[in-house]
Design an enzyme around this catalytic site. Sequence first.
Site, short mmCIF file in Angstrom:
data_model
loop_
_atom_site.label_atom_id
_atom_site.label_comp_id
_atom_site.label_asym_id
_atom_site.label_seq_id
_atom_site.Cartn_x
_atom_site.Cartn_y
_atom_site.Cartn_z
CE LYS A 110 -12.50 48.13 96.58
NZ LYS A 110 -11.44 48.28 95.55
CG ASN A 138 -11.56 49.23 83.89
OD1 ASN A 138 -10.36 48.99 83.95
ND2 ASN A 138 -12.01 50.46 83.79
P1 NAD Z 1 -15.47 44.85 86.02
O1 NAD Z 1 -16.77 44.85 86.70
O2 NAD Z 1 -15.24 45.85 84.95
O3 NAD Z 1 -15.21 43.39 85.40
C1 NAD Z 1 -15.29 42.20 86.14
C2 NAD Z 1 -15.21 41.05 85.15
O4 NAD Z 1 -15.10 39.83 85.87
C3 NAD Z 1 -16.44 40.92 84.25
O5 NAD Z 1 -16.03 40.61 82.93
C4 NAD Z 1 -17.17 39.72 84.84
O6 NAD Z 1 -17.94 39.00 83.88
C5 NAD Z 1 -15.99 38.90 85.30
N1 NAD Z 1 -16.36 37.89 86.28
C6 NAD Z 1 -17.18 38.03 87.36
N2 NAD Z 1 -17.28 36.84 87.98
C7 NAD Z 1 -16.49 35.97 87.29
C8 NAD Z 1 -16.17 34.61 87.45
N3 NAD Z 1 -16.69 33.90 88.45
N4 NAD Z 1 -15.33 34.05 86.55
C9 NAD Z 1 -14.80 34.76 85.54
N5 NAD Z 1 -15.06 36.05 85.35
C10 NAD Z 1 -15.90 36.65 86.21
O7 NAD Z 1 -14.38 44.94 87.17
P2 NAD Z 1 -12.86 45.41 87.05
O8 NAD Z 1 -12.82 46.84 87.42
O9 NAD Z 1 -12.29 44.94 85.77
O10 NAD Z 1 -12.24 44.61 88.27
C11 NAD Z 1 -11.73 43.27 88.13
C12 NAD Z 1 -10.78 43.01 89.28
O11 NAD Z 1 -9.73 43.98 89.23
C13 NAD Z 1 -11.38 43.11 90.68
O12 NAD Z 1 -10.75 42.19 91.55
C14 NAD Z 1 -11.03 44.52 91.10
O13 NAD Z 1 -11.03 44.68 92.51
C15 NAD Z 1 -9.65 44.62 90.49
N6 NAD Z 1 -9.18 46.00 90.33
C16 NAD Z 1 -9.85 46.88 89.54
C17 NAD Z 1 -9.36 48.18 89.43
C18 NAD Z 1 -10.00 49.20 88.53
O14 NAD Z 1 -9.47 50.32 88.45
N7 NAD Z 1 -11.07 48.89 87.83
C19 NAD Z 1 -8.22 48.55 90.14
C20 NAD Z 1 -7.55 47.61 90.91
C21 NAD Z 1 -8.05 46.32 91.00
#
Ligand code: NAD
Length: 416
Positions: free
Chosen positions: A106, A221
């Site tokens: 990571k 996402n």
């Molecule tokens: P992203 O940046 O696209 O979206 C994050 C979202 O969370 C945004 O809408 C933001 O406004 C919101 N957010 C941030 N702080 C917040 C809070 N305090 N309360 C409510 N909402 C809040 O990120 P993502 O890629 O969608 O990732 C989200 C989660 O999924 C993370 O934990 C990430 O590690 C996990 N994840 C993502 C992927 C991937 O492929 N994108 C894969 C596995 C896990």
Amino acid sequence: MTEELNPFKIAQEQLKIACDALGYDDSVYGALSEPKRLLTVSLTVRMDDGVFKTFKGFRCQYNDVRGPCKGGIRYHPDETVDTVKALAAWMTWKCAVVDIPLGGGKGGIICNPKEMSDMEIERLSRAYIDEIARIIGPTKDVPAPDVYTNPQIMAWMMDEYSQIMGYNVPGVITGKPIELGGSLGRGDATARGCVYTTREAAKELGIDLKGATVAIQGFGNAGQHLANLMHRLHGSKIVAVSDSKGGVLNMNGLEPHDLIDWKTKNKQVKGFPGSEEISNADLLEMDVDVLFPAALENVITGENAGNIKAKIISEAANGPTTPDADDILYKNNVFVIADFLCNAGGVTVSYFETVQNTYNYYWDEKEVHEKLDKKMTKAFYDVLTLSKKNKIHMRTAAYMVALERVVQAMRLRGWV
Ligand code: NAD
């Protein structure tokens, strides 16, 4: 950050529970409770106003016994070295639980991309690759997107690495744009994997997903694709959604496409026509069939776990639930699909992307979806079967499935 909410302490605590459940001695926990390698970098970047600013970044390679490290890069003002270490540990278990031949890694940079121009983000991303180039590569460690990083950033990073090497190396990064060797189906892969495991959990609990109520915390996402796929594939009703600025609620259902358009235009879900406001805290405690935490860590804790009314919690986010909350949820019969199982769809299609880059031959989207479904469904039942057999919660069962594979590889290689 308090010690109880330090994600790395939590990751270590979860690992200890699983090591004990498997009867491993201290040498196994000792070998797996710290990352193999951790690089801290200092990145000095010229900002648009001509002033130089220095950012701190990290790359953690937790364990590579089963293959090259794999894990996203997060840009966040609250990023910490312990968050990076925890996420790298979880990546190790994630790759093992879906049985793909990769290890856990990571990366992260402490920065606020919302306050930076695209040019500044590009310079920072290239500077990061310049510093970590010697430890990454298709056979060593392959980064990908995470919170606040995206395919464009992956493209700059892939380009920077290729410039350093002197030839094109698409396999150094996944989550790239399709035009640069990205895989079809990568964009919604994390959410799609969550939806496949949720489908199986619903079958297990006898819940019909058609018309089932869904709340989603986080609308990036993962969250946006979750809303879309749950609605489109299963006819579920998305009743509440939130982002960092607050949430919206409509018990008759929010239309995912319109909501995504609204969020894209307004940079927030708040104010969506026909909705009421709901706080992030209240959203988590709603009486819904499925709750998707899809934002950040430590949102379900000992404080609020007793108030959770959802039947299924599908952890799209990494680390949303603390260990004390896990015990409460298990006692209250809340079915939790643990993060590193639930959200493994992203890394699985990232793995497919690497395979396609290596072959220089690309699959159609249907093939990607079918292969993903097979991996996720098999992993779900591996974990469910053990959870039922040993009468343990799904997270510990997921740890046990993953850990056995990692430890077996370590034993074969003479590491423990
Ligand atoms: P992203 O940046 O696209 O979206 C994050 C979202 O969370 C945004 O809408 C933001 O406004 C919101 N957010 C941030 N702080 C917040 C809070 N305090 N309360 C409510 N909402 C809040 O990120 P993502 O890629 O969608 O990732 C989200 C989660 O999924 C993370 O934990 C990430 O590690 C996990 N994840 C993502 C992927 C991937 O492929 N994108 C894969 C596995 C896990």
